[in-house]
Design a protein around this motif. Structure first.
Motif, PDB file in Angstrom:
ATOM      1  N   MET A 196       0.823  -1.195   0.000  1.00  0.00           N
ATOM      2  CA  MET A 196       0.000   0.000   0.000  1.00  0.00           C
ATOM      3  C   MET A 196       0.867   1.259   0.000  1.00  0.00           C
ATOM      4  O   MET A 196       0.634   2.187  -0.771  1.00  0.00           O
ATOM      5  CB  MET A 196      -0.915   0.022   1.219  1.00  0.00           C
ATOM      6  CG  MET A 196      -1.735   1.298   1.312  1.00  0.00           C
ATOM      7  SD  MET A 196      -2.291   1.738   2.960  1.00  0.00           S
ATOM      8  CE  MET A 196      -0.773   2.037   3.811  1.00  0.00           C
ATOM      9  N   ILE A 197       1.878   1.274   0.839  1.00  0.00           N
ATOM     10  CA  ILE A 197       2.755   2.432   0.922  1.00  0.00           C
ATOM     11  C   ILE A 197       3.475   2.647  -0.408  1.00  0.00           C
ATOM     12  O   ILE A 197       3.589   3.776  -0.885  1.00  0.00           O
ATOM     13  CB  ILE A 197       3.762   2.265   2.079  1.00  0.00           C
ATOM     14  CG1 ILE A 197       3.007   2.322   3.405  1.00  0.00           C
ATOM     15  CG2 ILE A 197       4.843   3.329   2.032  1.00  0.00           C
ATOM     16  CD1 ILE A 197       3.839   1.973   4.600  1.00  0.00           C
ATOM     17  N   ALA A 198       3.947   1.580  -1.024  1.00  0.00           N
ATOM     18  CA  ALA A 198       4.654   1.698  -2.303  1.00  0.00           C
ATOM     19  C   ALA A 198       3.736   2.245  -3.398  1.00  0.00           C
ATOM     20  O   ALA A 198       4.156   3.090  -4.204  1.00  0.00           O
ATOM     21  CB  ALA A 198       5.221   0.345  -2.722  1.00  0.00           C
ATOM     22  N   ILE A 199       2.488   1.792  -3.434  1.00  0.00           N
ATOM     23  CA  ILE A 199       1.556   2.280  -4.459  1.00  0.00           C
ATOM     24  C   ILE A 199       1.261   3.762  -4.254  1.00  0.00           C
ATOM     25  O   ILE A 199       1.262   4.549  -5.204  1.00  0.00           O
ATOM     26  CB  ILE A 199       0.265   1.441  -4.462  1.00  0.00           C
ATOM     27  CG1 ILE A 199       0.554   0.032  -4.967  1.00  0.00           C
ATOM     28  CG2 ILE A 199      -0.820   2.093  -5.303  1.00  0.00           C
ATOM     29  CD1 ILE A 199      -0.608  -0.925  -4.833  1.00  0.00           C
ATOM     30  N   VAL A 200       0.994   4.168  -3.010  1.00  0.00           N
ATOM     31  CA  VAL A 200       0.668   5.568  -2.733  1.00  0.00           C
ATOM     32  C   VAL A 200       1.868   6.473  -3.011  1.00  0.00           C
ATOM     33  O   VAL A 200       1.748   7.497  -3.688  1.00  0.00           O
ATOM     34  CB  VAL A 200       0.159   5.730  -1.289  1.00  0.00           C
ATOM     35  CG1 VAL A 200       0.023   7.188  -0.914  1.00  0.00           C
ATOM     36  CG2 VAL A 200      -1.171   5.013  -1.111  1.00  0.00           C
ATOM     37  N   VAL A 201       3.035   6.094  -2.515  1.00  0.00           N
ATOM     38  CA  VAL A 201       4.240   6.908  -2.737  1.00  0.00           C
ATOM     39  C   VAL A 201       4.603   6.913  -4.226  1.00  0.00           C
ATOM     40  O   VAL A 201       4.966   7.955  -4.787  1.00  0.00           O
ATOM     41  CB  VAL A 201       5.409   6.395  -1.869  1.00  0.00           C
ATOM     42  CG1 VAL A 201       6.717   7.056  -2.255  1.00  0.00           C
ATOM     43  CG2 VAL A 201       5.112   6.640  -0.403  1.00  0.00           C
ATOM     44  N   GLY A 202       4.483   5.774  -4.894  1.00  0.00           N
ATOM     45  CA  GLY A 202       4.775   5.711  -6.328  1.00  0.00           C
ATOM     46  C   GLY A 202       3.846   6.584  -7.149  1.00  0.00           C
ATOM     47  O   GLY A 202       4.274   7.254  -8.093  1.00  0.00           O
TER      48      GLY A 202
END
Length: 186
Positions: free
Chosen positions: A112-118
Motif C-alpha cells: 500500500m505504501i509503495a503504491i501511494v508513494v509511487g
C-alpha cells in the motif's frame, strides 16, 4: 510479553507535521508582500494552512501520548495476568492471543505504501509532461488503489472526474492556470 514496539503511537508523524508547519511558518515570515496587496492578500490562505498544521500537530501529540500510555497499561496488565505456575489448565492458551484478547496484526502494509508513494512520485514527474488533468487522475487513482479500492473502473472514473472538476474550478472559476501538458496543444 517481550515485544517492545509501540503499536499505535504516531510520534514520528507528529514530528513530521510539526516540521511542515515550521517550514510553512518560515515561508510566511520570508514572504514579500507588496504594500498594494489588499485583503485577503497572499498570506491569508498559507496562514490558515499553517495554523491548521499546528492544530493537527497538537492533536497528534495528544493522541500519540494517550496511545502510548494505553499501550503501557495494556502491557503491564497483560504481564500481571500471565500465570507464573502450572495453575493454568492445558490448552487454555490459544495461538495468536494474549491475556487481553486476540493479538492485533501490527505489520506494515508495504504494498500500500509503495503504491501511494509511487503514484505521488509519478504525479510530480508527469505534471509538466502530461498536464494536471491526467497526472492528478493518476495520483487519485493510485491513492485509491493503494488504500484498497475494489473497483478499478470506479476508481478511474472518480479520479478523472475529480481532476477535471479541480481543473475547471482553478482555470474557469479562479482564472489560475494549471499545467496542461501535451493536452494544451489540442
Amino acid at each position: 510479553m517481550n515485544e517492545q514496539r509501540l503499536t499505535g503511537a504516531s510520534f514520528p508523524l507528529t514530528i513530521l507535521v510539526l516540521g511542515v508547519a515550521a517550514y510553512l511558518t518560515v515561508g510566511l515570515v520570508a514572504m514579500d508582500v507588496p504594500d498594494t496587496a489588499s485583503f485577503p492578500g497572499p498570506r491569508f490562505f498559507p496562514t490558515i494552512i499553517t495554523v491548521l498544521a499546528y492544530l493537527v500537530t497538537a492533536l497528534l501529540a495528544v493522541q500519540s501520548t494517550r496511545q502510548f500510555i494505553s499501550d503501557r497499561r495494556r502491557r503491564s496488565a497483560a504481564e500481571a495476568a500471565v500465570p507464573t505456575g502450572d495453575d493454568e489448565p492445558a490448552g487454555s492458551a490459544v495461538a495468536g492471543e494474549t491475556a487481553m484478547g486476540p493479538a492485533e496484526d501490527t505489520t506494515m502494509n508495504w504494498r500500500m505504501i509503495a503504491i501511494v508513494v509511487g503514484s505521488f512520485i509519478a504525479f510530480i514527474l508527469l505534471l509538466d509532461v502530461i498536464g494536471w488533468l491526467l497526472s492528478a487522475a493518476i495520483l487519485v487513482f493510485g491513492v485509491a488503489t493503494g488504500l484498497g479500492a475494489r473497483s478499478m473502473f470506479t476508481s478511474a472514473f472518480v479520479a478523472l472526474s475529480m481532476s477535471a472538476i479541480v481543473q475547471l474550478a482553478f482555470v474557469g472559476g479562479l482564472g489560475l492556470p494549471l499545467p496542461s501538458g501535451f493536452l494544451g496543444s489540442f
